[in-house]
Design a protein around this motif. Structure first.
Motif, PDB file in Angstrom:
ATOM      1  N   GLU A  52       0.911  -1.092   0.077  1.00  0.00           N
ATOM      2  CA  GLU A  52       0.164  -0.020   0.030  1.00  0.00           C
ATOM      3  C   GLU A  52       0.825   1.264  -0.226  1.00  0.00           C
ATOM      4  O   GLU A  52       0.591   2.124  -0.671  1.00  0.00           O
ATOM      5  N   VAL A  55       2.009   1.717  -3.565  1.00  0.00           N
ATOM      6  CA  VAL A  55       0.827   2.092  -4.592  1.00  0.00           C
ATOM      7  C   VAL A  55       0.583   3.867  -4.084  1.00  0.00           C
ATOM      8  O   VAL A  55       0.576   4.515  -5.004  1.00  0.00           O
ATOM      9  N   ASP A  56       0.803   4.057  -2.932  1.00  0.00           N
ATOM     10  CA  ASP A  56       0.452   5.384  -2.654  1.00  0.00           C
ATOM     11  C   ASP A  56       1.552   6.258  -3.218  1.00  0.00           C
ATOM     12  O   ASP A  56       1.406   7.384  -3.753  1.00  0.00           O
ATOM     13  N   THR A  59       1.579   6.766  -7.005  1.00  0.00           N
ATOM     14  CA  THR A  59       0.414   7.612  -7.212  1.00  0.00           C
ATOM     15  C   THR A  59       0.870   8.968  -7.051  1.00  0.00           C
ATOM     16  O   THR A  59       0.368   9.917  -7.978  1.00  0.00           O
TER      17      THR A  59
ATOM     18  N   CYS B  65      -5.522   8.429 -11.358  1.00  0.00           N
ATOM     19  CA  CYS B  65      -5.785   8.149 -10.306  1.00  0.00           C
ATOM     20  C   CYS B  65      -6.865   9.289  -9.521  1.00  0.00           C
ATOM     21  O   CYS B  65      -6.412  10.418  -9.690  1.00  0.00           O
ATOM     22  N   GLN B  67     -10.246  10.024  -6.318  1.00  0.00           N
ATOM     23  CA  GLN B  67     -11.104   9.276  -5.223  1.00  0.00           C
ATOM     24  C   GLN B  67     -11.733   7.835  -5.818  1.00  0.00           C
ATOM     25  O   GLN B  67     -11.867   7.118  -4.900  1.00  0.00           O
ATOM     26  N   ARG B  69     -10.988   6.086  -8.518  1.00  0.00           N
ATOM     27  CA  ARG B  69     -10.173   5.187  -9.363  1.00  0.00           C
ATOM     28  C   ARG B  69      -8.745   5.253  -8.858  1.00  0.00           C
ATOM     29  O   ARG B  69      -8.177   6.065  -8.544  1.00  0.00           O
ATOM     30  N   GLN B  70      -8.407   3.735  -8.593  1.00  0.00           N
ATOM     31  CA  GLN B  70      -6.859   3.507  -8.211  1.00  0.00           C
ATOM     32  C   GLN B  70      -6.329   2.777  -9.431  1.00  0.00           C
ATOM     33  O   GLN B  70      -6.226   1.485  -9.331  1.00  0.00           O
ATOM     34  N   GLU B  71      -5.681   3.600 -10.508  1.00  0.00           N
ATOM     35  CA  GLU B  71      -5.029   3.041 -11.640  1.00  0.00           C
ATOM     36  C   GLU B  71      -3.819   1.981 -11.131  1.00  0.00           C
ATOM     37  O   GLU B  71      -3.224   1.097 -11.943  1.00  0.00           O
ATOM     38  N   TYR B  72      -3.093   2.350 -10.157  1.00  0.00           N
ATOM     39  CA  TYR B  72      -1.901   1.827  -9.723  1.00  0.00           C
ATOM     40  C   TYR B  72      -2.109   0.061  -9.129  1.00  0.00           C
ATOM     41  O   TYR B  72      -1.477  -0.839  -9.276  1.00  0.00           O
ATOM     42  N   ILE B  73      -3.180   0.293  -8.239  1.00  0.00           N
ATOM     43  CA  ILE B  73      -3.819  -1.062  -8.097  1.00  0.00           C
ATOM     44  C   ILE B  73      -4.028  -2.013  -9.004  1.00  0.00           C
ATOM     45  O   ILE B  73      -3.721  -3.232  -9.207  1.00  0.00           O
ATOM     46  N   PRO B 104     -11.238  -3.885  -5.001  1.00  0.00           N
ATOM     47  CA  PRO B 104     -11.340  -2.582  -4.404  1.00  0.00           C
ATOM     48  C   PRO B 104     -13.026  -2.207  -3.924  1.00  0.00           C
ATOM     49  O   PRO B 104     -13.400  -1.166  -3.726  1.00  0.00           O
TER      50      PRO B 104
END
Lengths: 279, 279
Positions: A52, A55-56, A59, B65, B67, B69-73, B104
């Motif tokens: 995590e 990922v953060d 981003t 990315c 709130q 959408r998390q494209e890295y995940i 997610p």
């Protein structure tokens, strides 16, 4: 063939999933990438919390990028990846001058100036005469080579970082070598400066116990048809950051002498010959 | 010690640069990461143009990315990295139900419902009875285990992807096992759906000749004090994407039977027992 997930074959399974029509080079690059990413996770037994954090970090590194700022290049630089890409693509014969990173501050089409002219337009810093020759591998002079140079000013900023504060083209210029292969220009003894360290990469450097400084250097881009394009710096000898350049740009052979002079128009003189490898 | 750059020792040089006060685990993780990134560049002899494509991809992946959408995940998912992190952190004894990716779309504190209740609130899709037991490694029933379930609706969307369109808590609920370890609820036979493929990760999948679909599955989070937290799915047998899940979530042992029934309130029945490993 079954391709359900298994920890033991995780990388192979992801690689085998690529289709038959994917470009061969893409398959080669992605296979290597996936194999190394999976090996990294297995080797470190990365926890979900660490994943995590990763990922953060990735981003935020993307989100701070703008027209003026490329944090991913910075990340590549501080992990030594940029230097490595440069190195594997610019292997040269013994005797040829080595490449180093291009950096983000080059501007194409700088003014062409006459032999010996100054590039320092803001009058700040310690004047320095840069001179030397551009030679081929046999030591023969190369006439008409273009020597494109740029450096930071006395306060550690490039002109493009301070538009409206520094004169346009401050500490930049292009020079052509004469029939002896000689170039000469006046600039300033460059100063060391930190890379932008107020973003995710700066925080990462700090956690790793590293400083953000680059040792003082003058940038050179030396070109001549028939020869390999040389992208390099010369570093100021005795700079305190020579052994710890934040972007790993220093190569032993690129450290230049800086001598005190008693000339009226230059407190320093730095001599450096560049040797171009043929194409 | 000299630490000027050299191609041969590039990774070691970057690693040795970390300071004596950097946290040992950070040093361990970053050392492995740097070693693998450098090996990747050397193995592929990555060109400057390919490096630029990589920088651009990573930048765009960060910038899309938000709130919602998390494209890295997603990137981690489609390269099999998320499944691998899950696997190395959830190794279980033979006989215990295996984990798979969390995904997610979980929402904490879903309504607690009574044995046999339905979770489908929009009336769409083919009704399906889900039932089975929660057992320990000796096959003994676990009473009072919390079985938290969620799935997409008949059109392939989770309620949180369609606020205002789907009823809140559609296809979600929590159930407690009885003294026989039994759980039962009514939902719908889930449908396969594509992961969001209109961003950089979707483009990457397409270049690699891969589709973005996940095989149909019901999510389960099964918890009981004293036992390991089980995060898993059951997959719909015979789904066309079982062998090619875009995120590699399928494990052989998680494919569930779906039988036709002639019950009035359920066209299908899916039976699956969960076995929890002790802490």
């Amino acid at each position: 063939m079954k391709s359900h997930f298994s920890e033991a074959r995780s990388a192979e399974i992801a690689i085998e999933r690529m289709g038959p029509d994917a470009p061969p080079r893409l398959v080669e690059v992605m296979s290597s990438l996936v194999r190394h990413m999976h090996a990294f996770v297995k080797e470190t037994e990365l926890t979900p919390e660490e994943w995590e954090i990763g990922v953060d970090f990735l981003t935020k590194t993307g989100q701070i990028c703008s027209q003026e700022r490329q944090e991913y290049i910075l990340l590549s630089d501080v992990l030594g990846v940029s230097m490595l890409v440069d190195a594997v693509n610019n292997r040269r014969p013994e005797g040829a001058t080595e490449n180093t990173v291009f950096g983000p501050f080059h501007v194409a089409d700088a003014p062409v100036r006459a032999m010996g002219d100054t590039i320092c337009l803001d009058g700040k810093g310690e004047p320095c005469l840069f001179e030397g020759k551009v030679l081929d591998l046999d030591g023969q002079p190369i006439q008409g080579a273009c020597v494109d140079v740029w450096s930071d000013n006395a306060e550690g900023f490039y002109d493009v970082q301070q538009p409206g504060i520094q004169p346009k083209w401050n500490n930049r210029g292009r020079f052509l070598t004469n029939e002896d292969g000689r170039y000469a220009f006046r600039g300033i003894k460059p100063t060391s400066y930190p890379i932008p360290d107020d973003g995710p990469v700066g925080k990462m450097l700090e956690s790793m116990g590293r400083h953000p400084y680059r040792p003082a250097h003058m940038h050179f881009l030396v070109t001549k048809p028939g020869y390999q394009r040389l992208v390099t710096h010369t570093f100021v000898e005795a700079d305190p950051y020579l052994e710890s350049d934040a972007v790993f740009g220093v190569k032993e052979s690129l450290i230049a002498r800086y001598e005190r002079t008693d000339a009226e128009d230059a407190a320093w003189r730095s001599t450096f010959d560049f040797v171009l490898a043929p194409l």
